[in-house]
Design a protein around this motif. Structure first.
Motif, short mmCIF file in Angstrom:
data_model
loop_
_atom_site.label_atom_id
_atom_site.label_comp_id
_atom_site.label_asym_id
_atom_site.label_seq_id
_atom_site.Cartn_x
_atom_site.Cartn_y
_atom_site.Cartn_z
N THR A 33 -8.89 -1.98 1.23
CA THR A 33 -7.76 -1.46 1.98
C THR A 33 -6.49 -2.21 1.63
O THR A 33 -6.52 -3.44 1.48
N ASN A 34 -5.39 -1.49 1.51
CA ASN A 34 -4.07 -2.09 1.38
C ASN A 34 -3.41 -2.14 2.75
O ASN A 34 -3.54 -1.19 3.55
N PHE A 35 -2.70 -3.22 3.03
CA PHE A 35 -1.98 -3.35 4.30
C PHE A 35 -0.49 -3.53 4.01
O PHE A 35 -0.07 -4.53 3.41
N LEU A 36 0.29 -2.55 4.43
CA LEU A 36 1.74 -2.57 4.22
C LEU A 36 2.45 -2.85 5.54
O LEU A 36 2.19 -2.15 6.54
N PRO A 37 3.35 -3.82 5.61
CA PRO A 37 4.13 -4.02 6.83
C PRO A 37 5.07 -2.84 7.04
O PRO A 37 5.76 -2.41 6.11
N VAL A 38 5.07 -2.27 8.24
CA VAL A 38 5.91 -1.11 8.54
C VAL A 38 6.55 -1.27 9.92
O VAL A 38 6.12 -2.10 10.72
N GLY B 77 -1.03 1.34 16.80
CA GLY B 77 0.31 0.77 16.65
C GLY B 77 1.32 1.41 17.59
O GLY B 77 1.38 2.63 17.72
N ARG B 78 2.09 0.60 18.25
CA ARG B 78 3.15 1.10 19.13
C ARG B 78 4.48 1.02 18.41
O ARG B 78 4.60 0.39 17.35
N GLU B 79 5.51 1.65 18.99
CA GLU B 79 6.81 1.67 18.34
C GLU B 79 7.35 0.25 18.19
O GLU B 79 7.17 -0.59 19.05
N GLY B 80 7.99 0.02 17.02
CA GLY B 80 8.54 -1.30 16.74
C GLY B 80 7.84 -1.94 15.56
O GLY B 80 7.14 -1.30 14.79
N GLY B 81 8.05 -3.26 15.42
CA GLY B 81 7.45 -3.99 14.31
C GLY B 81 6.11 -4.59 14.70
O GLY B 81 5.50 -4.22 15.69
N GLY B 82 5.65 -5.55 13.88
CA GLY B 82 4.38 -6.21 14.15
C GLY B 82 3.17 -5.34 13.90
O GLY B 82 2.13 -5.56 14.50
N VAL B 83 3.32 -4.33 13.04
CA VAL B 83 2.20 -3.45 12.72
C VAL B 83 2.09 -3.32 11.21
O VAL B 83 3.03 -3.62 10.46
N THR B 84 0.94 -2.88 10.77
CA THR B 84 0.72 -2.64 9.35
C THR B 84 0.19 -1.23 9.15
O THR B 84 -0.39 -0.63 10.07
N LEU B 85 0.40 -0.71 7.96
CA LEU B 85 -0.13 0.60 7.58
C LEU B 85 -1.28 0.36 6.62
O LEU B 85 -1.11 -0.24 5.56
N ALA B 86 -2.50 0.80 7.00
CA ALA B 86 -3.68 0.66 6.15
C ALA B 86 -3.79 1.89 5.26
O ALA B 86 -3.86 3.02 5.74
N GLN C 119 -3.20 4.61 8.18
CA GLN C 119 -3.49 4.36 9.59
C GLN C 119 -2.67 3.18 10.07
O GLN C 119 -2.70 2.10 9.48
N VAL C 120 -1.89 3.40 11.14
CA VAL C 120 -1.09 2.31 11.71
C VAL C 120 -1.98 1.44 12.59
O VAL C 120 -2.66 1.93 13.48
#
Length: 356
Positions: free
Chosen positions: A239-244, A271-280, A352-353
């Protein structure tokens, strides 16, 4: 078939207390191939041994068809176990190994002979019937261990990493064989493994475990395509994890902004709105394209050829490492070389967030 409710297992006391299982609950259906999957030390084998009766839980209950299983000693439970080491008698023949358990149960000789014949046919070992198990291959020994465990016709068969000692090609063959046996016998299989491919190949449902708890339960496709959290996404496959940044989220859909500034649709996940999440994003869902056409851009640091496909390792401009897996066919973009600037693209909705 099996109902596990609030099961915990602690070892030691005080500061040395270790929770091998922490409030685990799961239901396993009749005639299901159910897999406990996780890294070493996650508690999967402990849970299997509790079902078998080799370990007593600290708390919780285990029932089989509504009956309290914990009140019965191991030899009175309608389960059999196939261990990683197979535990065959090397001085006995294939036939004698399979018949041993039936003899211990006091079954009539004619019934034993009929059952042993059926089991040898089931695992395709008739021609080896009179050969000692010390004189047959590892794959054949594994078949004998399965036949011996299936001979008493248990309601549940427990399998503790039985394929780990086999070589790669034989392990692939036995994955198919195990699923065939489970389908033909109609017995509930509970399978323990740390091998994600084994779990995805054979299971009706998978319970992904980590640190003594179950992180997600679902079908192989659900687990792979819709991981519930970052650990599951990272452990199952590549899996790739992209900061979004999540711009909006409604139901199962979200709009996110990549580090490159590009916006794309994604599955909302947790994932909720805002930062601190990644996109798999799975490597096979992405493509290498010319830099100007990409959702994100970077330098191609490595190409790894696997025959059927090639893995492209891209160091994106935001510092993220991204891997693209592409089948080797004439239509793929093949003009990139190590060190080139390239872009990556993937369809909206495949990512997937997940909360960090």
């Amino acid at each position: 078939m099996i109902e596990i409710a609030g099961v915990s297992k602690a070892y030691g006391t005080g500061k040395s207390r270790f929770m091998a299982l922490d409030d685990v609950s799961v239901t396993i259906a009749q005639n299901e191939f159910f897999t406990l999957l996780g890294p070493s030390g996650c508690g999967k084998t402990t849970l299997l041994r509790i079902i078998a009766g080799f370990v007593d839980p600290t708390a919780g209950s285990v029932t089989m068809e509504g009956q309290d299983l914990l009140r019965s000693p191991p030899h009175h439970r309608p389960v059999n176990t196939v261990f990683q080491s197979y535990a065959l008698f090397p001085h006995l023949t294939v036939r004698q190994n399979i018949s041993f358990g039936l003899e211990m149960l006091g079954k009539p000789k004619d019934e034993i002979a009929q059952t042993v014949g059926e089991m040898m046919a089931l695992v395709q070992m008739e021609q080896m019937a009179d050969r000692e198990t010390s004189q047959i291959s590892g794959g054949q020994q594994q078949r004998v261990a399965l036949a011996r465990a299936l001979a008493p016709k248990p309601k549940v068969l427990l399998l503790d990493e039985p394929l780990s000692a086999l070589d790669f090609k034989l392990r692939k063959e036995m994955q198919i064989e195990l699923k065939r046996l489970q389908t033909e016998t109609g017995i509930t299989f509970v399978f323990v493994t740390h091998d994600q491919e084994e779990a995805l190949t054979m299971s009706d449902r998978i319970a992904v475990m980590n640190a003594g708890s179950i992180r997600q339960i679902g079908s192989p496709r659900d687990i792979y395509d819709h991981p519930a959290e970052r650990f599951v996404a990272d452990f199952i496959g590549d899996t790739n994890f992209l900061p979004v940044e999540v711009l909006s989220s409604e139901g199962t859909e979200a709009q996110v902004r990549l580090g490159s500034g590009q916006r794309i649709a994604a599955r909302a996940g947790d994932g909720r709105e805002g930062g601190g999440v990644t996109l798999a994003v799975r490597p096979e869902h992405a493509r290498i394209v010319p830099e100007a056409e990409g959702l994100a851009a970077g330098r191609l640091s490595n190409l790894v050829y696997f025959g059927t496909d090639t893995h492209y390792h891209v160091d994106l401009d935001d510092g993220t490492r991204f891997v693209v897996r592409a089948q080797n066919n004439p239509d793929m973009f093949q003009h990139a070389a190590q060190g080139d600037r390239v872009g990556i693209v993937f369809p909206g909705g495949v990512g997937q967030v997940l909360r960090d």
